[in-house]
Design a protein around this motif. Structure first.
Motif, short mmCIF file in Angstrom:
data_model
loop_
_atom_site.label_atom_id
_atom_site.label_comp_id
_atom_site.label_asym_id
_atom_site.label_seq_id
_atom_site.Cartn_x
_atom_site.Cartn_y
_atom_site.Cartn_z
N GLU A 93 0.84 -1.19 0.00
CA GLU A 93 0.00 0.00 0.00
C GLU A 93 0.88 1.24 0.00
O GLU A 93 1.91 1.28 0.67
CB GLU A 93 -0.87 0.00 1.28
N ASP A 153 -2.51 4.88 -2.85
CA ASP A 153 -3.79 4.26 -2.49
C ASP A 153 -4.67 5.13 -1.61
O ASP A 153 -5.88 5.13 -1.74
CB ASP A 153 -3.52 2.94 -1.75
N LYS A 156 -10.71 7.73 -4.03
CA LYS A 156 -9.80 7.14 -3.04
C LYS A 156 -9.91 7.91 -1.71
O LYS A 156 -10.16 9.11 -1.71
CB LYS A 156 -8.36 7.18 -3.56
#
Ligand code: AMP
Length: 249
Positions: free
Chosen positions: A57, A81, A197
């Protein structure tokens, strides 16, 4: 392994900076702002680690006004992310930035933290080093190549007169130099996807810290304007000026 990337909102590098008439700083009114170029390189490197399957991530963090959300969204469009904004309207100096980033490191426990080597607005070149000192992590500054293997990272650094290669135990702090990579452009679909996101917003207060600026800017001055050049009649006149006026030959 999580990778944490710190991105700073600065004046766009294409903008010709204007000093305020009272010399208290640089005029930011109606000036185009952007992600610090070295931070863009940091995001690109983190995204490449994710694409290689070495990072699970990529989290981007910015400390600044609500407007820094823009730079977080840009990083998300480049492939990060999720984002975290530590919102403040106060001036953020390197030691405070490093303390806030340390608090995020404690929360997120990243395997790698990537920062730019320097902010192009204030040219501090301090935050990464201070973060490494505060957290006790190893640091490799001015990285021009990064290779992660198991529990270590090998970093090639640009130093005076050559390159130095270090091997660090993870977790570690890396700061990026210009030649580490060439950041990609965000595609329109990725810009659209980035809007969905998650971006969390917190404050220094919520992280249990208070900003305590230690430096005071006394004066900011613009560089002397460059003097106009002159045309010389022939090569002999040029050689004469280089020899007798410039004294370079
Ligand atoms: P500096 O020490 O100010 O030259 O900054 C070096 C790097 O630290 C930047 O390229 C960023 O990665 C990080 N950094 C500094 N200030 C901030 C900030 N306000 N928000 C997020 N990252 C920052």
């Amino acid at each position: 392994m999580k990778v944490l990337v710190a991105v700073k909102r600065v004046i766009d590098y294409n903008v010709k900076v204007r000093v305020k008439p009272d010399q208290s700083g640089v005029d930011l009114d109606n000036v185009k702002m952007a992600m610090n170029p070295f931070c863009e390189i940091a995001v690109e490197e983190a995204v490449r680690l994710k694409e290689k399957g070495l990072a699970s991530e990529v989290i981007v963090v910015s400390i600044g006004t609500a407007a820094s959300q823009e730079q977080i969204r840009t990083a998300l469009a480049l492939g990060a992310d999720r984002g975290l904004l530590i919102e403040t309207d106060e001036e953020v100096q390197p030691l405070d930035a490093a303390k806030l980033l340390k608090a995020v490191v404690e929360q997120e426990q990243p395997g790698l933290v990537i920062l730019g080597k320097q902010s192009i607005d204030s040219d501090n070149n301090q935050t990464g080093q201070m973060l490494a000192a505060l957290t006790g992590m190893g640091q490799a500054t001015f990285a021009s190549a990064v290779e992660v293997t198991d529990d270590r990272v090998q970093v090639t650094r640009e130093v005076d007169g050559g390159l130095m290669t270090l091997s660090l135990k993870l977790p570690a702090v890396i700061t990026t130099d210009l030649r580490l990579n060439e950041p990609r452009y965000a595609s329109l679909p990725n810009i659209m996807k980035a809007k969905k996101k998650p971006v969390a917003v917190t404050t220094a207060d919520e992280l249990g810290l208070a900003l305590s600026p230690r430096l005071k800017t006394l004066k900011v001055e613009a560089p002397e304007p460059r003097k106009a050049g002159i045309k010389v009649a022939d090569v002999a006149a040029l050689v004469d000026k280089l020899k007798n006026e410039a004294k370079v030959i």
